[in-house]
Design a protein around this motif. Structure first.
Motif, short mmCIF file in Angstrom:
data_model
loop_
_atom_site.label_atom_id
_atom_site.label_comp_id
_atom_site.label_asym_id
_atom_site.label_seq_id
_atom_site.Cartn_x
_atom_site.Cartn_y
_atom_site.Cartn_z
N PHE A 40 -0.99 0.30 -0.14
CA PHE A 40 -1.96 -0.48 0.62
C PHE A 40 -3.23 -0.64 -0.21
CE2 PHE A 40 -5.38 -1.35 3.54
CZ PHE A 40 -4.82 -2.15 4.52
N PRO B 199 3.34 -6.40 -2.97
CA PRO B 199 4.48 -6.90 -2.17
C PRO B 199 5.82 -6.67 -2.87
CG PRO B 199 2.71 -8.52 -2.21
CD PRO B 199 2.34 -7.46 -3.21
N GLN B 200 5.82 -6.76 -4.20
CA GLN B 200 7.08 -6.52 -4.94
C GLN B 200 7.58 -5.09 -4.73
OE1 GLN B 200 5.86 -7.41 -8.95
NE2 GLN B 200 5.94 -9.63 -8.64
N GLU B 201 6.64 -4.18 -4.45
CA GLU B 201 7.00 -2.78 -4.25
C GLU B 201 7.03 -2.42 -2.77
OE1 GLU B 201 7.86 -0.85 -6.76
OE2 GLU B 201 7.36 -2.34 -8.30
N GLY B 202 6.99 -3.43 -1.90
CA GLY B 202 7.01 -3.17 -0.47
C GLY B 202 5.66 -2.74 0.08
N GLY B 203 4.61 -3.09 -0.63
CA GLY B 203 3.26 -2.70 -0.20
C GLY B 203 2.45 -3.89 0.28
N VAL B 204 1.28 -3.61 0.79
CA VAL B 204 0.45 -4.64 1.42
C VAL B 204 -0.89 -4.78 0.70
CG1 VAL B 204 -0.82 -5.20 3.54
CG2 VAL B 204 1.49 -4.26 3.68
N LEU C 286 -4.50 -6.75 1.27
CA LEU C 286 -5.30 -7.51 2.23
C LEU C 286 -6.68 -7.78 1.65
CD1 LEU C 286 -4.57 -5.70 5.62
CD2 LEU C 286 -3.61 -7.85 4.83
N GLN C 287 -7.17 -8.98 1.87
CA GLN C 287 -8.52 -9.31 1.45
C GLN C 287 -9.42 -9.11 2.67
OE1 GLN C 287 -8.36 -11.94 -1.82
NE2 GLN C 287 -9.94 -13.18 -0.89
N MET D 245 -10.55 -0.62 6.26
CA MET D 245 -9.14 -0.98 6.41
C MET D 245 -8.25 0.03 5.68
SD MET D 245 -9.76 -5.04 6.08
CE MET D 245 -8.17 -5.77 6.07
N GLY E 12 -7.97 3.00 7.81
CA GLY E 12 -7.01 2.75 8.88
C GLY E 12 -5.58 2.92 8.39
N ALA E 13 -5.30 2.34 7.22
CA ALA E 13 -3.93 2.45 6.67
C ALA E 13 -3.61 3.90 6.34
CB ALA E 13 -3.81 1.57 5.43
N MET F 227 -0.26 5.75 5.19
CA MET F 227 -0.04 5.11 3.89
C MET F 227 -1.02 5.63 2.85
SD MET F 227 0.52 1.17 5.14
CE MET F 227 1.43 0.52 3.73
#
Lengths: 282, 391
Positions: free
Chosen positions: B23, B44-49, B51-52, B62, B65-66, B71
Motif C-alpha cells: 500500500f 498493482p503488478q504485485e497485488g498492491g494498491v 492511491l493518490q 491513509m 488506515g491501511a 497491510m
C-alpha cells in the motif's frame, strides 16, 4: 419497534464507557442510541462493524463504546484513515464513523469531500452540537446565524454552511456522496430507519444529526442550561423536508438517496488491481 | 540478481515490495514524484494498491488506515510535504502503527529550490510532530542501492518496534541514476543482509503494555479482537484516559522501546580511514558523504591523517561513535548547521568541531581538501561570501 437501552448496551457497548462522561442533559446519547438501534434492527453483530470516531464531544464520548474494534483519528482526518482502512478491510465489514460538526465540516471538510468523491463504503454520522462545545462553546460552520457563543459574543455574523439558503449537503452531493440525510436527535425511530438505509448503502453515506448541548450552546444562546429549552428550540427549528417553515434551520429526512448507484471505492480499487495483474491493463 | 541502471526512487520501490509493502499513498512533489509514479506502476503488478491523496496529511493518514487494516504501507515526500505529516506522524507514534516514510530533501525553507539536494530536515525527522515524549528511528542512505537496503530495513524495524520509521534521502539520491542490483529470492536477500519481519496481529486484550519490550504485534482492526487505538493517552487495553501516570507509562514505552534496543540498528554507519586515530574526523550523511569519502582518500594520499565517519542511523543519535578526542569537521547540505550541533554535543569536551555547509549542490573536492588542510594547520575558517559557510 422500541428497544430498551439496557438491552442494546449489554449486546453492543462496553460497560466501561457507558454511561459516558458527557454533560448532564447532553443529547449525544440519543444520537448514539439511534445508530446502535439501527445496527440491531439490521441484525448486525459486534464483529460486523469497525467503529471510528473523531475528537471533540462526539468523538471522545463515542470512542471505545463499541464492543468490537474501534479507533479515534486525529482531528478531521478520520475520513482519510477510513479510506486507507476501507481498502485493507474485508468488504463485508461496515465502517461507522461518529464525528462532530467541527471535525466533519471544518478541519476535515477536504478529507470528507474526498471520501464522498471516492464513494468509499462508510457511514458518517455527524453529531452536530452547533459549534465547538468541548472547548467551551465557540461557533462552528453550522452554528445558526446570529447565535451568541463564546467566540461570537455579538452573535455569529459570518456566512455559514447552514444559513442563507446554503446547505452543506449540496457540497457533499456535488462531491459524489451516494446517501445523504438529516435528522435531529428527537426524530427517534424515523432517524433509525434512515440510519439503517445509510448503513446498507455500499458507498459513502452521511447522516447529519444536530443534537442539543445544554451546557455551552444553550447557556449562551438561550441563556439557560435547562435542557427542556434547548430540546424544544432544536425541535421547533426542525421540520421534515418539504414542510419547512420560515424559521426552519434543519430540513429533516432523506436528502439524497442514490444508494448502490456508483461503484464503491475499495471494490473498484481491488477489481482494478486484479485486472492489471491478469492482463497488464485496465 | 537483476541489475538495472535506474534511479533511487526505483530502488526504493523495489525495496518496499521486497519488504512486503502493498500500500502506498502519496501526493506528487519534486523530488519524490517519481517514487509515487514507480509505485503506481509496480504495486498493482504485485497485488498492491497505489492511491493518490488530496494532500500529504491525508496520504499518511491513509497509510495509517491501511496499516491498521493489516497491510504494510509507505508514503514518500519532500520537506514541504513532510511538514504536513506532523499530524499523522504523531498519531502513528502514539498508536504504535508500523509505517515507512521517505523524505527526499531539497532546498528550503518552504518550497525553496525543488530540484536540488538539501539536508534541512535533520532535526525535523527527530521531532516530526508535537508533544515530545517519544523517540524516532531515522535511516539515511547515500546511494540508490543503499536506498533499497534502508527501505527494506525501515520496514523491518517498523514492524519490530511498532512505529513509523523515516528514510531520509535527498534529491540527488532519489533522482540520480545508478547501478542497482535487485535480489530475486530469499537467498539473495540474505546475501544482501535484507531482513523482513512479517505483519502480526495483536490478539489483545492488552494492546499497550507499559514496558520497553519490542516484537509486540501491532493493533490490527477487523479481526474482532476488541482492538482500540486513538490519539488520547491509552490504558493498556486502549481506552482513552486523562491521567498523568498512565501517560507517563505510555511515554516511557515510546521512548525506551527504542533507546533500549538500539543494538538492532546501531551498526548502520560507515567508517573510512578511522583505524589510526586520525587528526581530523569528517562527519557526514547522505550524498555529501560520497564526496567526503573521495576527498578523505585524496587527503590520505597527500599525507594528511584524515578519517571519514558516515552516519546512516541518524536518530536516535549514535553518541557512541564520537568518543575520539580529535578535531571534527561536519559537512552538511545546509547553511545553518544542524548535524554539527548534535556532533558538538556528543564529542569529548575538549574536541574542536568545525562546520562546512553548502546547499543545493555538493561541496567540491577542492573546498573539502582546503578545509581539511586549514583545520589541521590550525588556520581559521571563514565564510566565502554567500557561497560557502565554514566555521
Amino acid at each position: 419497534m422500541e428497544y430498551k437501552a439496557s438491552e442494546l448496551i449489554s449486546k453492543y457497548l462496553r460497560s466501561r464507557k457507558i454511561p459516558s462522561t458527557a454533560c448532564s442533559g447532553c443529547g449525544l446519547g440519543m444520537n448514539h442510541k439511534i445508530v446502535v438501534q439501527a445496527i440491531q434492527e439490521l441484525g448486525l453483530g459486534v464483529e460486523d462493524i469497525i467503529w471510528g470516531t473523531s475528537i471533540g464531544c462526539a468523538g471522545r464520548q463515542t470512542f471505545a463504546t463499541w464492543k468490537g474494534d474501534g479507533f479515534a483519528g486525529t482531528h478531521g482526518r478520520v475520513y482519510a484513515i477510513a479510506r486507507g482502512l476501507r481498502v485493507a478491510l474485508p468488504p463485508e465489514k461496515h465502517l461507522i464513523l461518529t464525528v462532530g460538526d467541527g471535525d466533519a465540516f471544518g478541519i476535515g471538510l477536504t478529507h470528507l469531500i474526498h471520501a464522498a468523491r471516492s464513494n468509499a463504503n462508510m457511514t458518517v454520522i455527524v453529531n452536530d452540537n452547533l459549534g465547538y462545545q468541548s472547548t467551551g462553546g465557540q461557533y462552528g460552520w453550522t452554528t445558526p446565524q446570529g447565535s451568541k457563543t463564546d467566540s461570537s459574543p455579538y452573535g455569529m455574523f459570518e456566512h455559514n454552511l447552514m444559513s442563507e439558503g446554503l446547505d452543506v449537503m449540496h457540497i457533499l452531493k456535488g462531491a459524489g456522496a451516494t446517501f445523504l440525510a438529516r435528522h435531529v436527535s428527537m426524530d427517534g425511530l424515523k432517524a433509525v430507519e434512515t440510519v439503517k438505509k445509510a448503513i446498507l448503502n455500499r458507498g459513502f453515506s452521511l447522516v447529519h444529526m444536530p443534537y442539543p448541548c445544554p451546557t455551552n450552546f444553550a447557556s449562551r444562546e438561550l441563556g439557560s442550561r435547562n435542557q427542556v429549552n434547548i430540546y424544544r428550540w432544536i425541535k421547533d427549528h426542525a421540520a421534515p423536508l418539504g414542510q419547512e417553515k420560515e424559521d426552519t434551520i434543519w430540513a429533516t429526512g432523506i436528502w439524497y438517496d442514490a444508494s448502490n448507484s456508483r461503484p464503491e471505492f475499495s471494490q473498484m480499487v481491488w477489481d482494478t488491481v486484479d485486472k492489471i495483474r491478469r492482463t497488464g491493463k485496465i | 540478481m537483476k541489475r538495472f541502471l535506474e534511479t533511487g526512487n526505483f530502488a526504493i520501490t523495489e525495496g518496499a515490495i521486497l519488504a512486503g509493502c502493498r500500500f502506498f499513498a502519496g501526493y506528487p512533489i519534486t523530488p519524490a514524484t517519481e517514487l509515487a509514479e514507480a509505485m503506481s506502476l509496480r504495486l498493482p503488478q504485485e497485488g498492491g494498491v497505489y492511491l493518490q491523496a488530496e494532500d500529504e496529511c491525508a496520504a499518511m493518514h491513509m497509510c495509517i488506515g491501511a496499516a491498521l487494516g493489516g497491510m504494510k504501507a509507505m508514503t514518500a515526500t519532500s520537506g514541504p510535504g513532510f511538514i504536513l505529516y506532523a499530524d499523522p506522524y504523531g498519531w502513528a507514534i502514539g498508536c504504535e502503527t508500523p509505517l515507512v516514510v521517505l523524505n527526499s530533501g531539497r532546498v528550503g525553507p518552504v518550497s525553496g529550490i525543488t530540484g536540488a539536494p538539501g539536508q534541512g530536515e535533520f532535526y525535523l525527522t527527530r521531532y516530526p510532530t508535537q508533544g515530545g515524549n517519544f523517540e524516532t528511528i531515522v535511516l539515511a542512505p547515500n546511494s540508490a542501492q543503499e536506498c533499497m537496503a534502508m527501505t527494506v530495513e525501515a520496514f523491518y524495524l517498523a514492524e519490530r518496534f511498532r512505529m513509523p520509521v523515516t528514510v531520509l534521502a535527498d534529491q540527488l539520491i532519489t533522482d540520480g541514476f545508478e547501478d542497482i542490483s535487485v535480489p530475486e529470492n530469499d537467498g539473495e536477500m540474505k546475501e544482501m543482509s535484507f531482513r523482513v519481519w512479517p505483519r502480526k496481529i495483536n490478539q489483545g486484550p492488552k494492546f499497550y503494555p507499559p514496558s520497553d519490550e519490542i516484537d509486540i504485534a501491532p493493533v490490527v482492526l477487523g479481526h474482532n479482537t476488541g482492538a482500540l487505538c486513538s490519539d488520547w493517552t491509552p490504558t493498556e487495553e486502549g481506552y482513552d484516559i486523562e491521567e498523568v501516570e498512565a501517560h507517563h507509562k505510555h511515554a516511557y514505552r515510546l521512548i525506551y522501546k527504542v533507546r533500549n534496543h538500539r543494538d538492532l540498528f546501531s551498526h548502520h554507519y560507515d567508517k573510512k580511514f578511522m583505524s589510526d586515530d586520525p587528526d581530523l574526523i569528517v562527519v557526514s550523511f547522505g550524498t555529501p558523504s560520497r564526496v567526503v569519502n573521495s576527498a578523505v582518500a585524496k587527503a590520505r594520499s597527500q599525507g594528511l591523517k584524515v578519517g571519514a565517519l558516515r552516519l546512516i542511523n541518524l536518530w536516535p543519535f549514535p553518541d557512541e561513535l564520537f568518543t575520539a578526542r580529535s578535531k571534527y569537521l561536519v559537512v552538511e547540505l545546509n547553511w545553518d548547521g544542524q548535524l554539527v550541533r548534535e556532533v558538538q554535543r556528543a564529542v569529548p569536551k575538549d574536541s574542536k568541531v568545525h562546520f562546512l555547509g553548502i546547499c543545493g549542490d555538493l561541496p567540491t573536492m577542492h573546498d573539502l581538501l582546503t578545509t581539511f588542510e586549514k583545520i589541521i594547520k590550525n588556520e581559521p575558517l571563514s565564510r566565502r561570501g554567500w557561497e560557502l559557510e565554514a566555521w
